[in-house]
Design a protein around this motif. Structure first.
Motif, short mmCIF file in Angstrom:
data_model
loop_
_atom_site.label_atom_id
_atom_site.label_comp_id
_atom_site.label_asym_id
_atom_site.label_seq_id
_atom_site.Cartn_x
_atom_site.Cartn_y
_atom_site.Cartn_z
N TYR A 30 34.86 56.89 73.57
CA TYR A 30 34.57 55.22 73.38
C TYR A 30 35.57 54.46 73.18
N ASN A 34 36.98 51.30 75.18
CA ASN A 34 36.92 50.13 74.85
C ASN A 34 38.39 49.64 74.76
N HIS A 37 39.04 48.43 78.34
CA HIS A 37 38.10 47.54 78.73
C HIS A 37 38.86 46.13 78.07
N SER A 86 36.21 50.74 83.30
CA SER A 86 35.64 50.90 81.98
C SER A 86 34.53 50.38 81.40
N LEU A 90 31.38 52.29 78.80
CA LEU A 90 30.90 51.75 77.65
C LEU A 90 29.30 51.72 77.80
#
Length: 164
Positions: A30, A34, A37, A86, A90
């Motif tokens: 994650y 993140n 992203h 991405s 998420l």
């Protein structure tokens, strides 16, 4: 979370996939998604903001619009690819809650609107930017101003998803 209890079945199914479980249980999956992203958003919005500000007249004497467009477009495209790749990862981590989140839904709608605005601008004006150094079209300026508002709102909503 009350929203998660009302989530559609498809969202629960997405969360239960191996990727959804990985995104929740891995110590690195994650956070890495993140960061990718965030990098994607930065590479997308930064160049778009520079271009939009230039369309609105900022830096007119410093850089030509056509040259700026040619320079920043590959960065914006790379950013869009990273963010689009991405984002679903998420989402998988908390699909039940996110699928019913008004903030998330608004963000996704504005992402679509922002991308459509950029594509419409490129289609309408992409090959006619040379004359814009002195006099950009009024509709193009309006699209640039709207773009700035859209992408800053997308970024703000993205940050607020965790809190609203």
């Amino acid at each position: 979370m009350e929203q998660a209890a009302q989530a559609p079945e498809w969202a629960a199914a997405l969360e239960a996939t191996w990727a959804g479980v990985l995104m929740r249980q891995s110590a690195v999956a994650y956070p890495v998604a993140n960061l990718v992203h965030l990098l994607g958003l930065t590479l997308l919005v930064g160049p778009i903001l520079l271009f939009d500000l230039r369309v609105l007249g900022v830096g007119r004497r410093l850089v030509g619009l056509e040259g700026l467009s040619q320079f920043v477009t590959p960065f914006a495209v790379a950013g869009a690819i990273l963010a689009i790749a991405s984002g679903p990862l998420l989402f998988l981590a908390d699909a039940k809650a996110l699928s019913t989140s008004p903030t998330m839904i608004a963000k996704l709608a504005l992402v679509a609107l922002g991308l459509l605005n950029a594509l419409a601008f490129r289609r309408a004006y992409g090959d006619r930017l040379v004359g814009w150094d002195s006099a950009p079209a009024a509709r193009g300026r309006a699209q640039a101003a709207a773009s700035i508002v859209i992408w800053f709102t997308v970024a703000g909503l993205g940050r607020m998803i965790a809190y609203l």
